[in-house]
Design a protein around this motif. Structure first.
Motif, PDB file in Angstrom:
ATOM      1  N   SER A  14      15.351  36.851  73.367  1.00  0.00           N
ATOM      2  CA  SER A  14      14.635  36.467  74.639  1.00  0.00           C
ATOM      3  C   SER A  14      14.919  35.877  75.626  1.00  0.00           C
ATOM      4  CB  SER A  14      13.113  35.101  73.464  1.00  0.00           C
ATOM      5  OG  SER A  14      12.299  34.753  74.902  1.00  0.00           O
ATOM      6  N   ARG A  32      14.562  35.050  69.152  1.00  0.00           N
ATOM      7  CA  ARG A  32      12.754  34.753  69.201  1.00  0.00           C
ATOM      8  C   ARG A  32      12.622  33.557  70.608  1.00  0.00           C
ATOM      9  NH1 ARG A  32       8.260  35.434  66.028  1.00  0.00           N
ATOM     10  NH2 ARG A  32       7.364  34.940  67.418  1.00  0.00           N
ATOM     11  N   ASP A  50      14.460  34.071  64.307  1.00  0.00           N
ATOM     12  CA  ASP A  50      12.998  33.445  64.547  1.00  0.00           C
ATOM     13  C   ASP A  50      12.653  32.164  65.726  1.00  0.00           C
ATOM     14  OD1 ASP A  50      10.216  33.488  64.074  1.00  0.00           O
ATOM     15  OD2 ASP A  50       9.825  32.910  62.173  1.00  0.00           O
TER      16      ASP A  50
END
Length: 217
Positions: A14, A32, A50
Motif C-alpha cells: 500500500s 496493507r 495487515d
C-alpha cells in the motif's frame, strides 16, 4: 549511507504503508495501509502484513506468515515459516442473527513480541499474549499465555521449559551455585528476587526473575 527498500514486482504494498530503508519485501507479499515496517527487515515469500501492524528494525519473517491487525513486533524478532498470529479470541463469521460480521462486530486482542524473540515454524501465537525479549518459541507450539524474557517454551499448550541466552544457548544454574538454591527459595518467598543463570554455549550470565525460574524447577 541508506538503501531504499527493495520491493519485488509481484508484491502488493500500500502507498499508505511506511517502509524503512534497507527492507526487502519478496515475492507475493502483501503489506496493507498504515502498516509501519522498520529498517533492514526481510519479508519472505507470501508474507501478509495487515493494516496498522508495526514491525521494528531487523525483523525476519519467513515464508507464508500472516501478521494480523493488533500485532506489534519489536526489533530483531525472527518469525519462522508458517507461524500463525491471531487477533480475535471468539471468532465468528456471522452475528447471532446470521448477518455477516462487520469491522465493528468483533473485539480486537493485541499481541506484542518483544526484542530479539524467536518464533519457531508452525507455532501459533494466540492473541492477547506478550512474548518477552529474547524468548524462544518451539516449532509447532501453541502459545496461550505470556512468555517471560529469555523464556523457552514448547508444546500444546506451550509451557515454560527453561531459559535461553541472547545467542540461543540454554541457560542453567552453575553446579557451584547449587548450595545457594535452597537459600534463594526461602528468600524469594519474602521478597522479589532474581537469579543468575549461565549460558552453556557462550558463558554469558543472564539475570532472570526468580518466580519465572522457579516455574521450571
Amino acid at each position: 549511507m541508506t538503501t531504499k527498500p527493495r520491493i519485488h514486482e509481484t508484491a502488493e504494498v500500500s502507498s499508505a504503508a511506511d517502509i524503512g530503508d534497507g527492507t526487502s519485501i519478496w515475492h507475493q507479499c502483501q503489506v496493507r495501509e498504515e502498516a509501519r515496517i522498520g529498517e533492514n527487515c526481510v519479508l519472505s515469500k507470501g508474507v501478509y502484513v495487515d493494516a496498522g501492524v508495526v514491525l521494528g528494525d531487523n525483523v525476519k519473517i519467513q515464508n507464508y506468515v500472516s501478521v494480523y491487525h493488533g500485532v506489534t513486533i519489536d526489533d530483531g524478532v525472527f518469525c519462522g515459516p508458517h507461524c500463525v498470529f491471531t487477533n480475535d479470541k471468539r471468532p465468528r463469521a456471522v452475528n447471532p442473527d446470521g448477518s455477516l460480521k462487520a469491522a465493528d462486530d468483533w473485539e480486537l486482542s493485541r499481541t506484542h513480541v518483544k526484542t530479539g524473540a524467536s518464533i519457531g515454524a508452525n507455532a501459533v501465537i494466540v492473541c492477547g499474549v506478550t512474548v518477552g525479549s529474547w524468548a524462544m518459541i518451539g516449532a509447532g507450539a501453541v502459545v496461550t499465555r505470556d512468555v517471560p524474557d529469555h523464556g523457552l517454551v514448547w508444546g500444546n499448550p506451550a509451557r515454560l521449559r527453561g531459559f535461553v541466552c541472547h545467542c540461543g544457548g540454554r541457560l542453567r544454574k552453575r553446579v557451584e551455585d547449587a548450595e545457594a538454591v535452597e537459600k534463594e527459595k526461602h528468600a524469594a518467598a519474602a521478597e522479589h528476587k532474581t537469579v543468575f543463570l549461565t549460558c552453556q554455549t557462550c558463558g554469558a550470565r543472564i539475570e532472570i526473575d526468580y518466580a519465572d525460574w522457579e516455574r521450571t524447577t
